[in-house]
Scaffold this active site. Structure first.
Site, PDB file in Angstrom:
ATOM      1  CE1 TYR A  53       0.304  64.255  22.524  1.00 18.68           C
ATOM      2  CE2 TYR A  53       0.709  66.434  23.412  1.00 18.68           C
ATOM      3  CZ  TYR A  53       0.316  65.119  23.597  1.00 18.68           C
ATOM      4  OH  TYR A  53      -0.058  64.698  24.855  1.00 18.68           O
ATOM      5  NE  ARG A  54       3.810  64.642  26.908  1.00 15.67           N
ATOM      6  CZ  ARG A  54       2.910  64.548  27.882  1.00 15.67           C
ATOM      7  NH1 ARG A  54       1.623  64.631  27.617  1.00 15.67           N
ATOM      8  NH2 ARG A  54       3.293  64.387  29.124  1.00 15.67           N
TER       9      ARG A  54
ATOM     10  CE1 TYR B 117       4.510  60.815  25.059  1.00 12.16           C
ATOM     11  CE2 TYR B 117       3.348  61.203  27.110  1.00 12.16           C
ATOM     12  CZ  TYR B 117       3.345  61.109  25.729  1.00 12.16           C
ATOM     13  OH  TYR B 117       2.177  61.311  25.026  1.00 12.16           O
TER      14      TYR B 117
HETATM   15  C1  FAD Z   1      -2.130  55.557  32.075  1.00  6.70           C
HETATM   16  C2  FAD Z   1      -1.577  56.910  31.730  1.00  6.70           C
HETATM   17  C3  FAD Z   1      -2.419  57.924  31.331  1.00  6.70           C
HETATM   18  C4  FAD Z   1      -1.923  59.188  31.005  1.00  6.70           C
HETATM   19  N1  FAD Z   1      -2.798  60.159  30.639  1.00  6.70           N
HETATM   20  C5  FAD Z   1      -2.345  61.372  30.278  1.00  6.70           C
HETATM   21  C6  FAD Z   1      -3.251  62.392  29.883  1.00  6.70           C
HETATM   22  O1  FAD Z   1      -4.467  62.206  29.913  1.00  6.70           O
HETATM   23  N2  FAD Z   1      -2.743  63.585  29.495  1.00  6.70           N
HETATM   24  C7  FAD Z   1      -1.408  63.825  29.498  1.00  6.70           C
HETATM   25  O2  FAD Z   1      -1.002  64.929  29.154  1.00  6.70           O
HETATM   26  N3  FAD Z   1      -0.535  62.880  29.872  1.00  6.70           N
HETATM   27  C8  FAD Z   1      -0.948  61.668  30.262  1.00  6.70           C
HETATM   28  N4  FAD Z   1      -0.054  60.693  30.654  1.00  6.70           N
HETATM   29  C9  FAD Z   1       1.403  60.964  30.548  1.00  6.70           C
HETATM   30  C10 FAD Z   1       2.070  61.550  31.823  1.00  6.70           C
HETATM   31  O3  FAD Z   1       2.019  60.589  32.854  1.00  6.70           O
HETATM   32  C11 FAD Z   1       1.479  62.883  32.263  1.00  6.70           C
HETATM   33  O4  FAD Z   1       1.583  63.822  31.200  1.00  6.70           O
HETATM   34  C12 FAD Z   1       2.146  63.499  33.500  1.00  6.70           C
HETATM   35  O5  FAD Z   1       1.419  64.651  33.881  1.00  6.70           O
HETATM   36  C13 FAD Z   1       3.605  63.933  33.248  1.00  6.70           C
HETATM   37  O6  FAD Z   1       4.305  63.849  34.456  1.00  6.70           O
HETATM   38  P1  FAD Z   1       4.564  65.101  35.410  1.00  6.70           P
HETATM   39  O7  FAD Z   1       3.316  65.889  35.489  1.00  6.70           O
HETATM   40  O8  FAD Z   1       5.137  64.551  36.660  1.00  6.70           O
HETATM   41  O9  FAD Z   1       5.625  65.961  34.605  1.00  6.70           O
HETATM   42  P2  FAD Z   1       7.205  65.835  34.681  1.00  6.70           P
HETATM   43  O10 FAD Z   1       7.594  64.422  34.423  1.00  6.70           O
HETATM   44  O11 FAD Z   1       7.710  66.467  35.903  1.00  6.70           O
HETATM   45  O12 FAD Z   1       7.610  66.787  33.464  1.00  6.70           O
HETATM   46  C14 FAD Z   1       7.399  66.418  32.127  1.00  6.70           C
HETATM   47  C15 FAD Z   1       8.539  67.016  31.286  1.00  6.70           C
HETATM   48  O13 FAD Z   1       8.404  68.448  31.268  1.00  6.70           O
HETATM   49  C16 FAD Z   1       9.688  69.074  31.395  1.00  6.70           C
HETATM   50  N5  FAD Z   1       9.724  69.809  32.670  1.00  6.70           N
HETATM   51  C17 FAD Z   1       9.113  69.430  33.816  1.00  6.70           C
HETATM   52  N6  FAD Z   1       9.298  70.346  34.766  1.00  6.70           N
HETATM   53  C18 FAD Z   1      10.051  71.328  34.240  1.00  6.70           C
HETATM   54  C19 FAD Z   1      10.514  72.563  34.742  1.00  6.70           C
HETATM   55  N7  FAD Z   1      10.222  72.950  35.973  1.00  6.70           N
HETATM   56  N8  FAD Z   1      11.240  73.364  33.921  1.00  6.70           N
HETATM   57  C20 FAD Z   1      11.496  72.978  32.639  1.00  6.70           C
HETATM   58  N9  FAD Z   1      11.051  71.809  32.110  1.00  6.70           N
HETATM   59  C21 FAD Z   1      10.333  70.993  32.897  1.00  6.70           C
HETATM   60  C22 FAD Z   1      10.716  67.972  31.361  1.00  6.70           C
HETATM   61  O14 FAD Z   1      11.151  67.798  30.040  1.00  6.70           O
HETATM   62  C23 FAD Z   1       9.937  66.753  31.826  1.00  6.70           C
HETATM   63  O15 FAD Z   1      10.438  65.544  31.325  1.00  6.70           O
HETATM   64  C24 FAD Z   1      -0.517  59.425  31.027  1.00  6.70           C
HETATM   65  C25 FAD Z   1       0.334  58.399  31.439  1.00  6.70           C
HETATM   66  C26 FAD Z   1      -0.190  57.144  31.789  1.00  6.70           C
HETATM   67  C27 FAD Z   1       0.735  56.056  32.217  1.00  6.70           C
END
Ligand code: FAD
Length: 543
Positions: free
Chosen positions: A499-500, A122
């Site tokens: 949805y995203r 994303y």
């Molecule tokens: C192989 C693979 C499998 C995956 N499987 C899944 C899955 O099963 N389910 C799923 O949901 N995703 C999945 N993902 C997508 C993603 O990697 C995850 O959702 C991951 O948890 C998002 O990164 P993060 O938790 O570090 O969030 P971040 O990257 O830190 O945050 C995500 C977004 O939320 C907002 N945000 C974050 N923190 C804040 C804050 N404190 N205040 C306001 N806004 C904020 C920002 O817009 C940010 O870009 C997958 C990705 C890959 C490559």
């Protein structure tokens, strides 16, 4: 309750700040060709960065091109190389966040907020518009409270799923976490704020969120739900508070910076029994959905099911050229052969039962009968022992952690290209059948594979299409970009919007939700963030 400090070495260990090791990295004045935000001068940017250094220390502000590189890495198609931040700042406390926001207002310097920044597929930490400084909250990583009786916790944004799981285990607290498939490195707060999903009965993450603390765009702190009531003990117990429900405003948005979040945790059940249902043919899609929907709506099956295509499953552990020669299409016969050899069907649906011996024994025959009637083979750990795919989902559906799925990034070459396209539909077989046909037609036209899964929610389907390409190959990246846009546009024309979405398509998707919705968001944005400093462009919301 639990502190877990990240030092600069910690960031280096996770691949961040590699250039800092070479002695670079604090210089707002050093050359950085990344464009500034519209209307901003070099002097504005330098002033903001200097003031940030005064708040967090020079070693936690990154301005040189090389120092910022770790925050520029994405897997999404970006043929014009336009999704790049101009800097990064890493505060350690709420007070530092507030101070950074005040400075950003003074200099009109936009900030792109992330928690752990692992939004893979994303855009990771890359902002949606030029000239933003990443506000990286990874260092704010304390588990502030866990209530074992209520099954609740209060977290800072930088806490990872791994950290929370370790904490529960070390303290012998019988609560489960619920994880996305990249759990070890991602954060409950970041994932929930992007409305991510996991695979236990607590898998719809935002549904199980309760109470937030938010730094508003003017630097004030606000608590949602019961959090602003002095002496309340229900901040993490009662979601709604009083008056308009506010928490949703801070998800997939740019209206605030979430500095604390409450979540509900699932009590570890006495019995956990995972299943896989194997269907032999690509055309079985509608039968599977029709069989699963009543089980989900009635909550007899309580977790979000993953219905995985053979190609998605194989891509987790295999390379494409192990299935078909380079350049050849991924034909159904070759796929079926590889799937069968690995104990997989063309569709593999994973769900689990949670309860007591009695409840599981009572429900299992009903479910078996329904799924067998759909033409599926219902399999358990007894039959699937040693199968790595079953093991992966068995782990996931009990909130276990692994990074097996990251193997997808190596399906085509080593360049690691991935963009998620996730259109929503109602959980009806006929819709899934039409979606599968349309997705296959579009991706194959552009020379890619249909590597997809369906997440079967309570009444909805998230069709999770992994557009896999080799980002090291500019021609493929260009094609992936065109393919992604065609997917969004043609699915949207059928009433199926995402949805995203990633930073590469936020405006495109926002348009599909209509001008009234966009205008409402813009009006809110202008009212609460007149300088447009928080994450401009997130979800297509611009100042
Ligand atoms: C192989 C693979 C499998 C995956 N499987 C899944 C899955 O099963 N389910 C799923 O949901 N995703 C999945 N993902 C997508 C993603 O990697 C995850 O959702 C991951 O948890 C998002 O990164 P993060 O938790 O570090 O969030 P971040 O990257 O830190 O945050 C995500 C977004 O939320 C907002 N945000 C974050 N923190 C804040 C804050 N404190 N205040 C306001 N806004 C904020 C920002 O817009 C940010 O870009 C997958 C990705 C890959 C490559």
């Amino acid at each position: 309750m639990s502190g877990f400090s990240i030092d600069r070495r910690g960031l280096l260990g996770t691949g961040l700040g590699a250039s800092l090791a070479a002695g670079l990295g604090t210089g707002a004045s050093a050359a950085n060709p990344a464009p500034l935000a519209p209307g901003r001068t070099k002097a504005d940017f330098a002033g903001a960065m200097k003031a940030f250094r005064g708040v967090v220390g020079a070693e936690w502000v990154f301005g040189d091109e090389e120092a910022v590189a770790p925050w520029s890495k994405t897997y999404i198609p970006d043929p014009a190389h336009q999704y790049k931040p101009v800097g990064a700042v890493c505060p350690q406390s709420v007070e530092e966040v507030q101070e950074i926001v005040r400075i950003a207002n003074t200099y009109k310097q936009p900030l792109w907020t992330v928690s752990t920044g692992k939004n893979m597929g994303y855009g990771m930490t890359a902002p949606a518009t030029p000239g933003q400084v990443v506000l990286d909250l990874k260092r704010m990583n304390r588990i502030l409270e866990v209530d074992a009786d209520l099954g609740t916790c209060l977290l800072e944004p930088g806490v990872t799923y791994q950290q929370l799981k370790d904490y529960l285990e070390e303290n012998k607290i019988p609560l489960w976490i619920d994880v996305p498939t990249v759990g070890p490195i991602a954060s409950p707060v970041g994932n929930t704020l992007d409305r991510g999903v996991g695979y236990t009965p607590y898998g719809e993450h935002f549904m199980f969120q309760c109470g937030m603390e938010v730094c508003l765009p003017d630097g004030r702190l606000m608590r949602t739900g019961m959090g602003s009531i002095k002496g309340s003990t229900a901040w993490q117990a009662f979601k709604w508070g009083y008056g308009p429900y506010l928490d949703g405003l801070f998800t997939q948005s740019n209206f605030g910076i979430v500095t604390k979040m409450g979540l509900w945790l699932m009590p570890k059940p006495p019995v956990y029994k995972p299943f896989m249902v194997r269907h032999a043919n690509m055309e079985d899609v509608p039968k599977i959905i029709e069989a699963m929907r009543p089980l989900r709506v009635s909550n007899l099956v309580a977790n979000c099911n993953l219905m995985m295509s053979a190609s998605y499953q194989l891509a987790m552990f295999k390379r494409r050229n192990e299935i078909v020669p380079d350049g050849a299409p991924l034909d159904e016969a070759s796929l079926k052969k590889a799937a069968t050899a690995n104990g997989l069907g063309m569709w593999n649906t994973y769900f689990a039962l949670y309860g007591t011996e009695q409840t599981v024994a009572g429900v299992e025959p009903i479910i078996r009968a329904t799924l067998t009637a759909s033409g599926g083979e219902v399999l358990t750990a007894a039959e699937m022992e040693g199968n790595p795919w079953f093991h992966h989902h068995q782990t996931l559906m009990q909130g276990g952690l692994n990074l097996d799925e990251v193997g997808l990034l190596r399906w085509r070459g080593a360049g690691g290209g991935l963009a998620w396209f996730a259109p929503v539909a109602a959980a009806r077989g006929v819709e899934a059948e039409r979606q599968t046909a349309l997705a296959k037609e579009i991706v194959e036209k552009h020379g890619f594979d249909y590597t997809a899964a369906y997440a079967i929610g309570w009444r909805d389907l998230h069709h999770i299409i992994a557009l896999l390409f080799d980002k090291a190959d500019p021609a493929q990246e260009q094609k992936a970009d065109a393919c992604y846009r065609e997917l969004v546009t043609r699915f949207g024309a059928q009433g199926w919007a995402s949805y995203r979405t990633g930073v590469n398509s936020m405006d495109l998707v926002a348009q599909q939700y209509g001008e009234v919705n966009r205008d409402f968001n813009r009006t809110l944005k202008r009212a609460i963030d007149p300088n447009g400093i928080l994450s401009p462009g997130k979800s297509g919301i611009h100042p």
